[in-house]
Write an enzyme that holds these catalytic residues in place. Structure first.
Site, short mmCIF file in Angstrom:
data_model
loop_
_atom_site.label_atom_id
_atom_site.label_comp_id
_atom_site.label_asym_id
_atom_site.label_seq_id
_atom_site.Cartn_x
_atom_site.Cartn_y
_atom_site.Cartn_z
N SER A 81 0.86 -1.19 0.00
CA SER A 81 0.00 0.00 0.00
C SER A 81 0.89 1.23 0.00
O SER A 81 2.03 1.18 0.46
CB SER A 81 -0.88 0.04 1.26
N TYR A 94 -1.55 -0.65 10.35
CA TYR A 94 -1.62 -0.99 8.93
C TYR A 94 -0.37 -0.51 8.20
O TYR A 94 0.22 -1.23 7.40
CB TYR A 94 -2.89 -0.35 8.35
N1 NAD Z 1 -8.90 -0.42 -0.98
C1 NAD Z 1 -7.85 0.38 -0.85
O1 NAD Z 1 -7.98 1.62 -0.85
C2 NAD Z 1 -6.46 -0.21 -0.73
C3 NAD Z 1 -5.37 0.67 -0.80
C4 NAD Z 1 -4.09 0.15 -0.72
C5 NAD Z 1 -3.90 -1.21 -0.58
N2 NAD Z 1 -4.98 -2.04 -0.49
C6 NAD Z 1 -4.69 -3.46 -0.33
O2 NAD Z 1 -5.29 -4.16 -1.38
C7 NAD Z 1 -5.54 -5.52 -0.98
C8 NAD Z 1 -6.97 -5.88 -1.34
O3 NAD Z 1 -7.82 -5.12 -0.50
P1 NAD Z 1 -9.26 -4.61 -0.93
O4 NAD Z 1 -9.21 -3.15 -1.08
O5 NAD Z 1 -9.79 -5.44 -2.05
O6 NAD Z 1 -10.00 -4.89 0.44
P2 NAD Z 1 -11.27 -5.78 0.76
O7 NAD Z 1 -11.51 -5.61 2.24
O8 NAD Z 1 -12.34 -5.41 -0.17
O9 NAD Z 1 -10.76 -7.23 0.45
C9 NAD Z 1 -9.83 -7.88 1.27
C10 NAD Z 1 -10.02 -9.36 1.10
O10 NAD Z 1 -9.12 -10.02 1.98
C11 NAD Z 1 -9.81 -11.13 2.52
N3 NAD Z 1 -9.19 -11.51 3.80
C12 NAD Z 1 -9.10 -10.77 4.94
N4 NAD Z 1 -8.50 -11.49 5.91
C13 NAD Z 1 -8.22 -12.70 5.37
C14 NAD Z 1 -7.61 -13.90 5.86
N5 NAD Z 1 -7.13 -13.97 7.11
N6 NAD Z 1 -7.48 -14.95 5.02
C15 NAD Z 1 -7.94 -14.90 3.75
N7 NAD Z 1 -8.53 -13.80 3.23
C16 NAD Z 1 -8.67 -12.73 4.03
C17 NAD Z 1 -11.24 -10.63 2.72
O11 NAD Z 1 -12.13 -11.72 2.84
C18 NAD Z 1 -11.45 -9.82 1.45
O12 NAD Z 1 -11.92 -10.65 0.42
C19 NAD Z 1 -5.25 -5.55 0.52
O13 NAD Z 1 -3.97 -6.11 0.74
C20 NAD Z 1 -5.28 -4.08 0.92
O14 NAD Z 1 -4.52 -3.83 2.08
C21 NAD Z 1 -6.25 -1.58 -0.58
#
Ligand code: NAD
Length: 199
Positions: A81, A94
């Site tokens: 991130s 985080y």
């Molecule tokens: N959305 C944003 O703005 C953003 C920004 C930067 C980075 N990210 C990163 O992108 C990646 C995807 O996130 P997203 O935005 O799709 O979030 P999201 O919350 O929509 O999806 C996260 C997914 O991770 C799964 N998950 C959580 N804990 C878990 C576990 N212990 N075992 C298996 N699966 C698990 C959840 O079920 C969900 O499907 C993450 O690593 C997040 O940190 C997101």
């Protein structure tokens, strides 16, 4: 499966290898966020954020790399991130976990480059997913606009804009890339947005 449980991650890798005969690509994408200051953050909160975001990446890489070695190489993409590059208010757990993902990526790239295993990470900015909905109300245009304004492009990303960079990193077009932290952040990490001169 749960990325924080070693047996479950090992089981998924074994299932993939037995079904397809080889393993070429791993995307460590699972993540969880937390919006709390340090005094409100419990030990359980800390463990959940570090386990999901950082231990999960460790386990994914640990069990995948031997299978990739057997296949003659592979590509791992860890979803970090922009919060791993910059501090963010009320986001210290985080940020710490994602900074760990970036350095884990760089170190493993050094260890496994000679085995033709490329390991990179992506540092997304704001992406329109349920995770963003944990931080703001994504149905409120004013709140989305407030986050959008922090990006040089003036908007948050669609998930596909991150997925396409993952695909690129796994493709032959990225054959000389390893150990990279690729910002896909609409310009957040380029510098602070805002007017300095009023004239
Ligand atoms: N959305 C944003 O703005 C953003 C920004 C930067 C980075 N990210 C990163 O992108 C990646 C995807 O996130 P997203 O935005 O799709 O979030 P999201 O919350 O929509 O999806 C996260 C997914 O991770 C799964 N998950 C959580 N804990 C878990 C576990 N212990 N075992 C298996 N699966 C698990 C959840 O079920 C969900 O499907 C993450 O690593 C997040 O940190 C997101």
């Amino acid at each position: 499966m749960d990325v924080t449980k070693a047996d479950e991650v090992r089981g998924l890798v074994d299932a993939a290898v037995s079904r397809y005969g080889r393993l070429d690509i791993l995307i460590n994408n699972a993540g969880a966020t937390l919006f709390k200051g340090i005094e409100e953050t419990t030990e359980e909160d800390w463990n959940r954020i570090l386990d999901t975001n950082l231990k999960g990446v460790f386990l994914g890489c640990k069990f995948t790399i031997p299978a990739m070695r057997q296949s003659g190489g592979g590509s791992i993409v860890n979803i970090a991130s922009v919060a791993g590059l910059l501090g963010m208010p009320q986001h210290f757990a985080y940020c710490a976990a994602k900074a760990g993902v970036i350095h884990l990526t760089k170190s493993l790239a050094l260890d496994h480059g000679r085995e033709n295993i490329r390991i990179n990470c992506i540092c997304p900015g704001g992406v329109l997913t349920p995770m963003l909905g944990e931080v703001i109300n994504i149905n409120d245009p004013m709140q989305v606009e407030r986050v959008a304004k922090q990006h040089a492009l003036g908007r948050v990303a669609e998930p596909e804009e991150i997925a396409r960079v993952s695909l690129f990193l796994c493709s032959k077009d990225a054959s000389f890339m390893t150990g990279a932290a690729v910002t896909v952040d609409g310009g957040i990490a380029a510098g602070r947005m805002g007017q300095v001169h009023s004239r």
